[in-house]
Design a protein around this motif. Sequence first.
Motif, PDB file in Angstrom:
ATOM      1  N   PHE A  50      -5.395   4.961  91.309  1.00  0.00           N
ATOM      2  CA  PHE A  50      -4.185   3.229  91.399  1.00  0.00           C
ATOM      3  C   PHE A  50      -4.238   3.819  93.492  1.00  0.00           C
ATOM      4  CE2 PHE A  50      -0.354   0.625  93.540  1.00  0.00           C
ATOM      5  CZ  PHE A  50      -0.311   0.889  92.746  1.00  0.00           C
ATOM      6  N   TRP A  51      -3.842   4.573  94.076  1.00  0.00           N
ATOM      7  CA  TRP A  51      -4.387   5.287  95.433  1.00  0.00           C
ATOM      8  C   TRP A  51      -5.162   4.139  96.443  1.00  0.00           C
ATOM      9  CZ3 TRP A  51      -0.365   4.251  98.887  1.00  0.00           C
ATOM     10  CH2 TRP A  51      -0.128   4.880  99.566  1.00  0.00           C
ATOM     11  N   ASN A  52      -6.506   5.544  95.349  1.00  0.00           N
ATOM     12  CA  ASN A  52      -7.695   5.042  95.819  1.00  0.00           C
ATOM     13  C   ASN A  52      -8.457   3.764  95.770  1.00  0.00           C
ATOM     14  OD1 ASN A  52      -7.074   7.880  96.704  1.00  0.00           O
ATOM     15  ND2 ASN A  52      -8.233   8.680  95.001  1.00  0.00           N
ATOM     16  N   LYS A  53      -8.082   3.405  94.937  1.00  0.00           N
ATOM     17  CA  LYS A  53      -8.318   1.005  94.813  1.00  0.00           C
ATOM     18  C   LYS A  53      -7.987   0.500  95.331  1.00  0.00           C
ATOM     19  CE  LYS A  53      -8.507   1.282  90.023  1.00  0.00           C
ATOM     20  NZ  LYS A  53      -9.264   1.289  88.867  1.00  0.00           N
ATOM     21  N   ARG A  54      -6.360   0.973  96.194  1.00  0.00           N
ATOM     22  CA  ARG A  54      -5.472   0.008  96.093  1.00  0.00           C
ATOM     23  C   ARG A  54      -5.852  -1.154  97.180  1.00  0.00           C
ATOM     24  NH1 ARG A  54      -4.923   3.478  99.506  1.00  0.00           N
ATOM     25  NH2 ARG A  54      -3.484   3.518 101.523  1.00  0.00           N
ATOM     26  N   SER A  55      -7.243  -1.111  98.116  1.00  0.00           N
ATOM     27  CA  SER A  55      -7.637  -1.566  98.600  1.00  0.00           C
ATOM     28  C   SER A  55      -8.637  -2.627  98.283  1.00  0.00           C
ATOM     29  CB  SER A  55      -7.877  -0.633 100.623  1.00  0.00           C
ATOM     30  OG  SER A  55      -9.200  -0.084  99.965  1.00  0.00           O
ATOM     31  N   GLU A  56      -9.565  -2.543  97.466  1.00  0.00           N
ATOM     32  CA  GLU A  56     -10.308  -2.738  96.925  1.00  0.00           C
ATOM     33  C   GLU A  56      -9.956  -3.886  95.903  1.00  0.00           C
ATOM     34  OE1 GLU A  56     -12.754   0.694  94.683  1.00  0.00           O
ATOM     35  OE2 GLU A  56     -12.475   1.663  96.682  1.00  0.00           O
ATOM     36  N   ILE A  57      -8.866  -3.286  95.102  1.00  0.00           N
ATOM     37  CA  ILE A  57      -8.277  -4.316  93.619  1.00  0.00           C
ATOM     38  C   ILE A  57      -6.797  -5.275  93.938  1.00  0.00           C
ATOM     39  CG2 ILE A  57      -9.355  -3.556  91.847  1.00  0.00           C
ATOM     40  CD1 ILE A  57      -7.343  -1.715  91.886  1.00  0.00           C
ATOM     41  N   ALA A  64       3.161  -2.647  86.396  1.00  0.00           N
ATOM     42  CA  ALA A  64       2.510  -3.201  85.229  1.00  0.00           C
ATOM     43  C   ALA A  64       0.904  -2.347  84.788  1.00  0.00           C
ATOM     44  CB  ALA A  64       1.909  -4.529  85.069  1.00  0.00           C
ATOM     45  N   TYR A  65       0.585  -2.610  86.488  1.00  0.00           N
ATOM     46  CA  TYR A  65      -0.768  -1.567  85.759  1.00  0.00           C
ATOM     47  C   TYR A  65      -1.076  -0.627  85.908  1.00  0.00           C
ATOM     48  CZ  TYR A  65      -4.937   0.063  88.237  1.00  0.00           C
ATOM     49  OH  TYR A  65      -6.273   0.515  88.028  1.00  0.00           O
ATOM     50  N   LEU A  66       0.227   0.447  86.723  1.00  0.00           N
ATOM     51  CA  LEU A  66       0.464   1.998  86.071  1.00  0.00           C
ATOM     52  C   LEU A  66       0.383   2.537  85.012  1.00  0.00           C
ATOM     53  CD1 LEU A  66       2.925   2.887  89.476  1.00  0.00           C
ATOM     54  CD2 LEU A  66      -0.007   3.596  89.282  1.00  0.00           C
ATOM     55  N   TYR A  67       1.857   1.348  84.182  1.00  0.00           N
ATOM     56  CA  TYR A  67       2.280   1.562  83.116  1.00  0.00           C
ATOM     57  C   TYR A  67       0.844   1.390  82.483  1.00  0.00           C
ATOM     58  CZ  TYR A  67       7.039   2.078  82.033  1.00  0.00           C
ATOM     59  OH  TYR A  67       8.550   2.363  82.944  1.00  0.00           O
TER      60      TYR A  67
END
Lengths: 171, 315
Positions: A50-57, A64-67
Motif C-alpha cells: 500500500f505504501w509503495n503504491k500510494r503515489s501511483e493509485i 476499506a482498501y487495506l481491509y
Amino acid sequence: MEQEQKLIRNSIELKTIYELYYSELCIKAAKILGNNQDAEDVVQEVIIEFWNKRSEISIENPRAYLYRSVYNRSLNLLKKNIKLNSEEIIEFENFPLESSIVETLEEKELHAKIEKAIQELPEKTRAVFVLSRFEDKTYKEIAEDLDISIKTVESQISAALKILRKKILKV
Amino acid sequence: MQLDKINIELLIHKQLRGEISQDEQALLGEWRLIPENEIYYQDLVEIWNQSKNVLSSSLNFDYRNAYNRHLNKLSENNTQEVKPKVLSISLLRKIAAIFILGLVAMWWFTSGNQIKINTPGYHLLAEGSEIYLSENSTLGIDSKDNRKVYLDGQAFFKVSRDEKHPFVINANSGKVEVLGTEFEVNERGVFVKKGKVRVSNPQNSQSIILVENENAQFESLNQISLNDENQFNWFTERLAFKNTPMSKVVKEISEVYNVHVTIDDNSSETNCLFNSKSLCKLNLHEVFDVLSSAYDCNIKETSHGNYVITNLKCK
C-alpha cells in the motif's frame, strides 16, 4: 528543507497508518488464518505494498482498501494451507445427548473452549466456519472465495458445528 | 425430505443466518418438538452466538515492531523515503507524558529552520510524540532538534519519554520543558499531574520546577495547588463515552464533526449505552465504522452533512 519536510510528513503518515490500522487488520487476518504470526506477516506485506503504491493509485478510503487487501491475501494463504492439510473429515456418529452446553458451562469457560475448539478444527472446516462466522459470507461467497463447491461448504459448516459441540462438551 | 435424512446442523445454521426457507423452517420446527433435539438446537445456537467475539478479545497486536521493520526496509531500499536516523530510535521510547498547551497571542517564529504544521487536527511528530492542533494554530519543529517546538495557538500534546533529552515547547509567554512526566498546560499556565516539569519565563529568565498537583502561571510563576483538574480535560474526554445513551453520543458526534446525525424512528432503542475510548483521532467515517460494528446498524448520508442511523439494536 522541502525534502526534509517531506520526509517528516511521510513518516508521520506511515506511523499513523500503523497506529490506526495495524492491530485491527491483524485481528481480522488472525481470525481467518488461525495463526497470529501469519496474520502479522500478511498485514505487514499489505501495508508495505500500500505504501509503495500510494503515489501511483488514488485511494479514497484507505481503511476499506487495506481491509480488502488483507482479506484477499489471507484467503490466498488459507487456500494453500487447506491444500497442505487436506485431512479428511472424520465422520461423526450422531450427536451425543447426555448433557447440554447451556446448562454445564460458564460463559468465560465456554469462550475459552470455543476458541480452542475452532483452532483445532481441520483446516478446511475451520476456513469455512470462520468465513461464515467472522466475515458473514454466504455459502456461495465462501465457495467462490475458497474455490470449493457449495455442497462442500454445506457439509463443512455442518461438520464444524458438530465437532465444535463435541469438543466443547468433552471434559 | 425426511427428517432423518436432512442435515440438521445446516438447517440450524441457515436459521441462525436468517437464510432459511419456509419449508426448512417448518421442518426444523417439527424436529425441535422432541426435547432432546431442542437441547441440541440450543447448544448450537449458543456456540454460534458466543463464538462471534471469542477471538477478538484474546488477540493483541503491537504495531511498533512492524512499523520499525517497515522503516528498516525503506532505508535498505535507499529510496526517497529514508527516514532521518532519529526516527527509529525515538519510536522505541515510551510515550509518557500528556499535556495541553494553549498559548494565545502571537508567536514570532524567529529562526527560519523550522518545519511548520498548520493543519488543524491530529499529527504524529517524527520523534514519536503526538499532537492535536487547534484551529488557527501553528506548530514549528526545529529542524536540527525535533524535540524542540514552537507553538502559536493551542494544542494537545502526548510526548514520548526521553529523560536525557527533554521535550521543549516554546511560546512567547513561557517555555515548558518535559522531564519525563505527565502534565497539562493551558493559556494561563501549567498543571502537573505526575512527576516534574520546569516552566520558565524568558522575559525575566525566572524558572520554576513544579511537582505533582501543582500549577503555575506564566506571568507570575507562583506555585499554586490546583484542585479542579477537570478544566484541563477538554481534549482527552472528547468523544470518550462511558455508559452514554446513544442519543447523547449522536449529539456529541454531530457537534464535534459539525454534521447532523439522527437515529431513525424505527430504531426505538435510542438509549443503548455506548462505551468507548476517545474517538477523537478518527475521522467521521471511521467513527461511523465503530458505531456500525458495535450495533450492526446502518448509517446513511441522506443529504450533505445529514446522516441517519437505522436498524440500531442494543447488545
